[in-house]
Design an enzyme around this catalytic site. Sequence first.
Site, PDB file in Angstrom:
ATOM      1  CG  HIS A 153     -25.445   2.631   5.364  1.00 56.64           C
ATOM      2  ND1 HIS A 153     -25.805   3.923   5.088  1.00 56.64           N
ATOM      3  CD2 HIS A 153     -24.167   2.505   4.925  1.00 56.64           C
ATOM      4  CE1 HIS A 153     -24.793   4.555   4.525  1.00 56.64           C
ATOM      5  NE2 HIS A 153     -23.787   3.708   4.398  1.00 56.64           N
ATOM      6  CE  LYS A 171      -4.316   3.230   4.214  1.00 57.92           C
ATOM      7  NZ  LYS A 171      -5.582   3.964   4.106  1.00 57.92           N
ATOM      8  N   GLY A 205     -22.295   4.044  11.988  1.00 62.48           N
ATOM      9  CA  GLY A 205     -21.750   2.937  12.765  1.00 62.48           C
ATOM     10  C   GLY A 205     -20.363   3.161  13.302  1.00 62.48           C
ATOM     11  CB  CYS A 219      -6.500  -0.257   0.537  1.00 61.30           C
ATOM     12  SG  CYS A 219      -5.467   0.787  -0.508  1.00 61.30           S
ATOM     13  NE  ARG A 222      -2.259  -1.357   3.535  1.00 61.76           N
ATOM     14  CZ  ARG A 222      -2.716  -1.131   4.758  1.00 61.76           C
ATOM     15  NH1 ARG A 222      -3.875  -0.529   4.927  1.00 61.76           N
ATOM     16  NH2 ARG A 222      -2.023  -1.496   5.828  1.00 61.76           N
ATOM     17  CD  GLU A 223       4.641  -0.400  -1.589  1.00 61.27           C
ATOM     18  OE1 GLU A 223       5.522  -1.271  -1.558  1.00 61.27           O
ATOM     19  OE2 GLU A 223       3.458  -0.624  -1.977  1.00 61.27           O
ATOM     20  CG  HIS A 235     -16.238   8.751   1.101  1.00 60.63           C
ATOM     21  ND1 HIS A 235     -15.439   7.729   1.536  1.00 60.63           N
ATOM     22  CD2 HIS A 235     -17.492   8.256   1.076  1.00 60.63           C
ATOM     23  CE1 HIS A 235     -16.180   6.648   1.750  1.00 60.63           C
ATOM     24  NE2 HIS A 235     -17.426   6.953   1.484  1.00 60.63           N
ATOM     25  CD  GLU A 290     -19.605  -3.987  -5.034  1.00 63.32           C
ATOM     26  OE1 GLU A 290     -18.924  -4.990  -4.832  1.00 63.32           O
ATOM     27  OE2 GLU A 290     -19.547  -2.958  -4.333  1.00 63.32           O
ATOM     28  CB  CYS A 302     -22.842   4.258   0.995  1.00 60.90           C
ATOM     29  SG  CYS A 302     -21.666   2.919   1.195  1.00 60.90           S
TER      30      CYS A 302
END
Length: 758
Positions: free
Chosen positions: A645, A19, A436, A520, A16-17, A698, A609, A647
Amino acid sequence: MAITHNLGFPRIGAKRELKFALEAYWKGQTKEAELQQTGAELRQLHWQQQSGLNWAPVGDFSFYDQVLDTSFTLGHLPERVSNLAGTELDNYFRVARGRAVNDSACQCVHAGEMTKWFDTNYHYIVPEFTQDTEFTLNPARLIRQLQEAKSQGVNAKPVIIGPVTYLWLGKSKDGCDRLQLLDKLLPVYQALLQQLADAGAEWVQIDEPALVTELDRNWQHAVNVAYHQLKAAPVKLLVATYFDELRDNLKLACELPVAGLHIDAVRARTEVVRVIDWLPSHKVLSLGIIDGRNIWKSDLTELLSWLEPISQKLGERLWLAPSCSLLHVPVDLTAEQNLDSEIKNWLAFAQQKIDELSTLATALNEGRASVAEKLAQNRDALAGRRASDRVHNPTVQESVAKITPALGKRASSYSKRTAKQRQQLALPRYPTTTIGSFPQTPQIRKDRLAFKQGELKLDEYQNRMRTEIEYSVREQEALGLDVLVHGEAERNDMVEYFGEQLEGYVFSQFGWVQSYGSRCVKPPILFGDITRPHTMTVEWIRYAQSLTDKPMKGMLTGPVTILNWSFVRDDQPRSETCKQLALAIRKEVLDLQAAGVNIIQIDEAALREGLPLRQSQWQEYLTWAVECFRISANGVKDETQIHTHMCYSEFNDIIDAIAHMDADVITIETSRSDMELLDVFDSFKYPNEIGPGVYDIHSPNIPSEEHIVNLMGKARERIPAERLWINPDCGLKTRQWDEVRPALQNMVSAAKSLRNSA
């Protein structure tokens, strides 16, 4: 000679460099030059990891999102950022997340709307169109990366999103017909292709996944027009489709005046023979034979038996690739030192999928004997998986077989339940709550890591998490929220946490996949039948409830979301696996109720999704998906209030199915879309209660009280006030407390203002 290539590689890095580089830059801890250097190092490493391929992708790397990259390449910026001071990267992050690194509060802007990329858990920034939209070519990023790759000896194939898919992905902000913009857009694409050719590109991969959806005649015509106009480009075009079959668009795709066509031969394998028949003899056919969406090893022997006659027929016209970009799988399995060795032998991450591709090409080009050992190892791994007694549990299968419609029905209708719930809960009008989670602070993450590494004993870890839970409860009480949550300090991820406590799952250490930007996720690996050996959340929620007299929500992830956000077994229908999950969550719901929890939220963030990409196939999926939610939720008594919920997806076209879930309260994302998602309620009378999200979690931007009141005013035009809740868009784990406090304080103040004005 079969040719190998890749459509895209994971951009985040094996550890995750990307990130960590992004987040350091956003915090002002590093400069742009350092972020750019990290990007260059990752690109170089990823090209090295694909060095065995004939062609490697260029342009698949992004600092946030490939659709947003395309918008900037096309000079298509929202007007709200076009005149702001700062660099291009400043504006890029303003669209992505609402602000640049050095922006003051007055320079913050409304972040671009974010939604799911087809049927994946990847989120893209939605292009915004009006009748006045103009496009101006800005190819510097792509040209720079192409030159970078060529200087390193990479046989580079630039990757861009096609013009029709780009328009299809976007939204009209003033009611304009997006297709009317095609005439403005195509000259910019022509100029881009010319500049790529001038920079040394021979092939350009131009992604048109919209071709696997149900396109009406106008959109089909647009595809035809676009590629007849682009056919004069001085590069060879490979049109790439993926995620599903072409169906009604198959003939159109085959007849486009381009040099090659890529199809998803994992999801659309039955179409391959027809495509070979339809495709003119001068065109390349790229077959996506390695699953780019899941992590199970491919059956190389079976694939070879299928591919050998195709290879003999097509020769050098046959290209081999993963089915889609490998963006959707982790980087490298070899880093996994703690993964169950038996199950690890069944898996392939991105690097291993590239190796599988090379093995198949070598076998086709040089004969099976040249890779005999690799084929034997592959056969042994697959046979071991099929024979493993860890995969199948007869007791679970019997429980699924005994499911009846009665399991999914509440004892009473919503109108009867709500009267009992309101009497018991005694909430004010416009009740406030959160979704939550609360901030996962550095200390929480440090304690969790210490516990996993054995440096903290269980009792001490639990005590520290209880301290964090108490902190969240006290903060909520001080803010004046009406329905509290325990904050989920003990949870690493909303799916992984539950998977860790269910039989039938294993977990990777570095199996990270990008969801959006620097976010991630590490999907758990669902390999076998699911059971719940013990309660998963009851003691944490019971403890949180003991700290306050206010109602405390029990927080669960729903079966459909657990399914869609896991790497799921591919040896049985997804619906069967989902039913197993539903039975497990149902047990947890009933245990929470028995523990005195009167409000239980079962998140189904990923319901949409999982929809097939063609609307004609939706009903089958929605039938079993909604059934699974109802099985998990509807065993409770009338007085227990069930929340769910969702989103960052479009819900207007599945609102009937959402209503059929029969949750007492649904909370949804609406702030980035400016309550656009509530337009459906102009014609559809949603029967239950709803909490439209008013705080975009976000973005680091803090919504004002006035902004929230304005959003709720729009909601009140469509939903009766007595059925409205006020809440953020999503959980708050990725935010900081110094952002969360003022945002929630404004939310509570807005609720009070609305009550006073009623």
